[in-house]
Scaffold this active site. Structure first.
Site, PDB file in Angstrom:
ATOM      1  N   ASP A   1      76.137  -9.996  27.366  1.00 56.78           N
ATOM      2  CA  ASP A   1      77.000  -9.106  26.590  1.00 56.78           C
ATOM      3  C   ASP A   1      77.587  -7.949  27.390  1.00 56.78           C
ATOM      4  O   ASP A   1      78.401  -7.171  26.861  1.00 56.78           O
ATOM      5  CB  ASP A   1      76.243  -8.557  25.373  1.00 56.78           C
ATOM      6  CG  ASP A   1      76.042  -9.612  24.311  1.00 56.78           C
ATOM      7  OD1 ASP A   1      76.940 -10.450  24.150  1.00 56.78           O
ATOM      8  OD2 ASP A   1      74.986  -9.614  23.659  1.00 56.78           O
TER       9      ASP A   1
ATOM     10  N   ASP B   1      79.890 -17.313  22.560  1.00 55.51           N
ATOM     11  CA  ASP B   1      80.326 -15.920  22.674  1.00 55.51           C
ATOM     12  C   ASP B   1      80.514 -15.505  24.135  1.00 55.51           C
ATOM     13  O   ASP B   1      81.325 -14.642  24.462  1.00 55.51           O
ATOM     14  CB  ASP B   1      79.305 -14.966  22.040  1.00 55.51           C
ATOM     15  CG  ASP B   1      78.519 -15.567  20.885  1.00 55.51           C
ATOM     16  OD1 ASP B   1      78.446 -16.799  20.783  1.00 55.51           O
ATOM     17  OD2 ASP B   1      77.941 -14.810  20.113  1.00 55.51           O
TER      18      ASP B   1
HETATM   19  N1  GLY Z   1      78.095 -12.207  20.025  1.00 50.20           N
HETATM   20  C1  GLY Z   1      77.354 -12.221  18.853  1.00 50.20           C
HETATM   21  C2  GLY Z   1      78.117 -12.561  17.642  1.00 50.20           C
HETATM   22  O1  GLY Z   1      79.251 -13.009  17.679  1.00 50.20           O
HETATM   23  O2  GLY Z   1      77.526 -12.373  16.579  1.00 50.20           O
END
Ligand code: GLY
Length: 396
Positions: free
Chosen positions: A119, A180
């Site tokens: 992230d 993601d």
């Molecule tokens: N990256 C985490 C989500 O999309 O919830």
């Protein structure tokens, strides 16, 4: 890219009068003005908490942001400074810029510690990335390049992908790569072109290629997670974490894919990414409900009695403005019309309005975990204002 987006903006004028089912469409400026008012309300509400507190969500029926202390584990903390940078881009208001600088600066520590997970891109590129784009501050560039080094440290050459969640190696059964993660490739591609290590572009390409292979089904719907043997790199299985089931299409997962492969084409010019982005977009569009805002998972058998995900709609709307310029012609015009319908629908039917300071209501965070169901969530606001700026012709 600037040339392409200028073309997209020109077409957007032509589609400016698109109507959605439940209301008259508003102009992009009206929607950006609305975002500016809501941003001021949020600042008034949270300002006294200091730059180290990050707005995350608003529960249904509530009117105040839940604040979280910034930390290495909070993947959403780059979005609020990102919203402020976008609002500054629109308003030119120096007070908003000062706030953007303050909240951005609170995240600097992230680039100086070992990567907690993938992230880093969300956290640093939404904040420092936009800050650098708008100010050219060389100190911002240094933070982005340091964060790219940290992110690249999660790359496993055997698997050919970044390890998304080091903490879930055991529970998922190996090296894991989630959809993601596609968004975080943007920081690696950018770093490779802006003074970082050139091989970061190859890491990003490899990651995108493997995700294409193992996070998608032949029918162009996505899996959330792919798991690999960490030593041999052999693919073990594909499954879900935040979706309804291993076989379902989690709405935000597909949205990250659409956004991610569009961005890959921007950096590489490789036609395979453009074709793939179009393919998975067409699948997504073909399954949307009439108001263009998906249910949280396309395959939840309880539809229509389940929560929507306005964040997925905002992510896709933003991606489609960019994709429309690359696809060109009738196809591109169709994507742009869809993006316009999505933002109109979000504004007409999903906005926080007077009830709360978030731009949007009705997102779903992690439904299987019972978390943030039907909430306002900060990343929905980030991608909504990004979509509006792109529609208004910003070169971002
Ligand atoms: N990256 C985490 C989500 O999309 O919830």
């Amino acid at each position: 890219m600037k040339k392409i987006l200028a073309a997209a903006a020109a077409v957007s004028v032509a589609f400016g009068c698109t109507r959605v089912a439940d209301g008259q469409s508003a102009g992009t400026d009206e929607m950006l003005d609305y975002c500016a008012v809501q941003t001021e309300r949020t600042l008034a509400q949270i300002g006294s908490a200091g730059y180290g507190m990050s707005p995350r969500n608003i529960a249904p029926g509530d009117s105040t942001w839940t604040l979280c202390p910034v930390s290495k584990e909070l993947w959403t903390e780059g979005f609020w400074p990102g919203v402020l940078w976008y609002d500054y881009e629109y308003t030119g208001d120096e007070r908003i810029r000062a706030a953007a600088e303050g909240y951005t600066g609170a995240l600097e520590f992230i680039s100086g510690i070992p990567a907690y997970d993938h992230d880093l891109g969300f956290i640093v590129f939404c904040s420092y990335g936009n800050g650098y784009r708008l100010t050219g501050n060389p100190a911002y560039r240094d933070v982005i390049l340091a964060a790219a080094d940290r992110l690249a440290s999660l790359y496993n050459p055997a698997a050919g992908t970044i390890l998304s969640w080091p903490r879930e190696m055991e529970s998922l059964g190996g090296h894991n790569t989630i959809m993601d993660n596609m968004i975080n490739l943007e920081m690696l591609f950018w770093a490779a072109e802006n003074g970082g290590r050139p091989e970061y572009a190859e890491i990003a390409r490899s990651h995108a290629d493997m995700t294409m292979k193992y996070n998608f089904r032949p029918d162009s719907t996505s899996y959330h997670v792919a798991v690999y043997d960490p030593s041999t790199g052999k693919h073990i299985r594909s499954c879900t974490h935040q979706g309804y089931s291993d076989d379902s299409m989690w709405a935000r997962g597909q949205a990250w894919g659409i956004y991610g492969y569009t961005m890959c084409y921007r950096f590489t010019g490789d036609r395979k990414y453009l074709d793939f982005a179009c393919r998975i977009t067409d699948k997504y569009l073909s399954l949307l409900p009439e108001d263009m805002v998906p249910y949280w998972d396309f395959d939840d058998p309880e539809i229509p009695d389940v929560s929507r995900d306005a964040s997925a709609a905002a992510i896709v709307a933003s991606a489609l403005v960019e994709l429309s310029g690359y696809a060109g012609g009738e196809k591109g015009a169709g994507y742009l019309a869809s993006a316009r319908k999505m933002v109109n629908s979000l504004y007409e039917n999903y906005r926080g309005g007077d009830s709360c300071p978030a731009f949007l209501l009705h997102s779903t965070g992690h439904r299987p975990a019972g978390s943030e169901i039907d909430y306002s969530i900060i990343y929905a606001d980030y991608y909504f204002i990004e979509a509006l700026l792109r529609l208004s012709g910003s070169s971002l």
